[in-house]
Design a protein around this motif. Structure first.
Motif, mmCIF file in Angstrom:
data_model
loop_
_atom_site.group_PDB
_atom_site.id
_atom_site.type_symbol
_atom_site.label_atom_id
_atom_site.label_comp_id
_atom_site.label_asym_id
_atom_site.label_seq_id
_atom_site.Cartn_x
_atom_site.Cartn_y
_atom_site.Cartn_z
ATOM 1 N N ASN A 79 0.840 -1.192 0.000
ATOM 2 C CA ASN A 79 0.000 0.000 0.000
ATOM 3 C C ASN A 79 0.879 1.248 0.000
ATOM 4 O O ASN A 79 2.113 1.158 -0.070
ATOM 5 C CB ASN A 79 -0.976 -0.007 1.188
ATOM 6 N N GLU A 80 0.263 2.417 0.092
ATOM 7 C CA GLU A 80 1.018 3.667 0.010
ATOM 8 C C GLU A 80 1.989 3.850 1.171
ATOM 9 O O GLU A 80 2.964 4.583 1.067
ATOM 10 C CB GLU A 80 0.043 4.849 -0.055
ATOM 11 N N LYS A 81 1.717 3.183 2.289
ATOM 12 C CA LYS A 81 2.603 3.273 3.448
ATOM 13 C C LYS A 81 3.736 2.262 3.383
ATOM 14 O O LYS A 81 4.591 2.226 4.267
ATOM 15 C CB LYS A 81 1.799 3.056 4.734
ATOM 16 N N GLY A 82 3.744 1.429 2.342
ATOM 17 C CA GLY A 82 4.794 0.434 2.201
ATOM 18 C C GLY A 82 4.501 -0.881 2.894
ATOM 19 O O GLY A 82 5.348 -1.772 2.904
ATOM 20 N N ASN A 83 3.302 -1.003 3.472
ATOM 21 C CA ASN A 83 2.938 -2.259 4.122
ATOM 22 C C ASN A 83 2.684 -3.338 3.073
ATOM 23 O O ASN A 83 2.057 -3.077 2.047
ATOM 24 C CB ASN A 83 1.686 -2.078 4.983
ATOM 25 N N GLU A 84 3.154 -4.546 3.362
ATOM 26 C CA GLU A 84 3.028 -5.644 2.412
ATOM 27 C C GLU A 84 1.824 -6.519 2.747
ATOM 28 O O GLU A 84 1.571 -6.821 3.899
ATOM 29 C CB GLU A 84 4.304 -6.489 2.425
ATOM 30 N N PHE A 85 1.099 -6.917 1.708
ATOM 31 C CA PHE A 85 -0.058 -7.795 1.866
ATOM 32 C C PHE A 85 0.069 -8.967 0.903
ATOM 33 O O PHE A 85 0.286 -8.771 -0.291
ATOM 34 C CB PHE A 85 -1.362 -7.039 1.573
ATOM 35 N N LEU A 86 -0.030 -10.151 1.439
ATOM 36 C CA LEU A 86 -0.008 -11.332 0.582
ATOM 37 C C LEU A 86 -1.315 -11.418 -0.206
ATOM 38 O O LEU A 86 -2.399 -11.288 0.365
ATOM 39 C CB LEU A 86 0.167 -12.597 1.423
ATOM 40 N N VAL A 87 -1.219 -11.618 -1.509
ATOM 41 C CA VAL A 87 -2.410 -11.817 -2.340
ATOM 42 C C VAL A 87 -2.733 -13.307 -2.415
ATOM 43 O O VAL A 87 -3.816 -13.741 -2.063
ATOM 44 C CB VAL A 87 -2.209 -11.240 -3.754
ATOM 45 N N LYS A 88 -1.770 -14.114 -2.852
ATOM 46 C CA LYS A 88 -1.954 -15.562 -2.879
ATOM 47 C C LYS A 88 -0.641 -16.248 -3.243
ATOM 48 O O LYS A 88 0.295 -15.603 -3.737
ATOM 49 C CB LYS A 88 -3.041 -15.981 -3.864
ATOM 50 N N ARG A 89 -0.566 -17.538 -2.977
ATOM 51 C CA ARG A 89 0.508 -18.384 -3.476
ATOM 52 C C ARG A 89 -0.081 -19.340 -4.496
ATOM 53 O O ARG A 89 -1.162 -19.863 -4.291
ATOM 54 C CB ARG A 89 1.181 -19.154 -2.326
ATOM 55 N N LEU A 90 0.641 -19.560 -5.592
ATOM 56 C CA LEU A 90 0.104 -20.352 -6.698
ATOM 57 C C LEU A 90 1.067 -21.454 -7.111
ATOM 58 O O LEU A 90 2.288 -21.277 -7.070
ATOM 59 C CB LEU A 90 -0.152 -19.451 -7.918
ATOM 60 N N SER A 91 0.519 -22.587 -7.522
ATOM 61 C CA SER A 91 1.306 -23.691 -8.062
ATOM 62 C C SER A 91 0.413 -24.478 -9.014
ATOM 63 O O SER A 91 -0.726 -24.063 -9.301
ATOM 64 C CB SER A 91 1.826 -24.581 -6.926
#
Length: 231
Positions: A79-91
């Motif tokens: 996000n704009e504050k630099g916080n990381e968010f996991l969207v998904k892991r794929l295989s």
């Protein structure tokens, strides 16, 4: 937020040609005529990534889409504050990178969760084939529709300001997705927390609360049974 000017993308990528048997694993080619598969085969290459290597960056220019042959990819956003968010892991032959087709830039970051072997379909060339193939066009539109549905469900989850409601919505959405009230979630506890924008300790507290109320049952292998949770 990562520095878009200093990130090295595709620093160690090796592109190799594909053969017909490999391209048949691509879900985009299921039920497609042989002449169209031949056209896809001409533009498809294999892209390999080392564990932890960046594949593309959020807001980076769209270059094409990827189909996993072996290994696992990790999609995440900032996000704009630099916080990381996991969207998904794929295989397992899943497609990623299609978000870039919608706006010309990728809407998330992608990196190799493990050593990764993919089919790479360059955007411009693949779009020309899609435009001239009603079959492939229909498949690709279904793919984009699925991405939009996933995005909308994630937006709904994050829209809840009450943390308990956010966790409840996440669990019910996952249940609806797999068609079962027994969830074998392929994410670690801290990854689930990152996915829905809460702290791991907050997630653990909410799960404990829901379990105490006999709404869910959390198994040791990260299986969650929605015994009494309803919308």
């Amino acid at each position: 937020k990562p520095n878009m000017l200093t990130l090295r993308v595709h620093s160690l990528v090796l592109y190799l040609t594909m053969d017909r048997e490999e391209i048949r694993f691509c879900p985009l080619c299921n039920g497609i005529d042989e002449d169209v598969i031949s056209k896809v085969l001409k533009i498809a290459t294999r892209a390999t990534f080392a564990e932890g290597e960046q594949i593309y960056i959020q807001e980076g220019s769209y270059r094409g889409i990827f189909v996993i042959l072996e290994g696992e990819a990790r999609l995440y956003s900032h996000n704009e504050k630099g916080n990381e968010f996991l969207v998904k892991r794929l295989s397992g032959h899943k497609v990623f990178g299609e978000s870039g087709k919608l706006s010309g830039v990728y809407l998330e970051n992608a990196s190799a969760q493990s050593s990764l072997n993919c089919i790479f379909l360059p955007g411009k060339e693949f779009e020309e084939i899609v435009t001239n193939s009603p079959q492939l066009s229909k498949v690709f539109m279904t793919l984009l529709s699925s991405w939009l549905i996933d995005f909308y469900k994630r937006f709904q989850t994050l829209s809840y300001t009450n943390v308990t409601d956010r966790v409840r919505h996440f669990l019910l959405s996952e249940s609806e997705l797999v068609g079962s009230r027994v969830l074998d979630i392929n994410l670690r506890r801290h990854e689930i927390a990152s996915n829905i924008g809460v702290r791991p300790e907050t997630l653990s507290r909410v799960l404990g609360k829901l379990e105490k109320e006999n709404l869910i049952k959390v198994e040791s292998n990260n299986t969650i049974i929605l015994s009494g949770l309803v919308k």
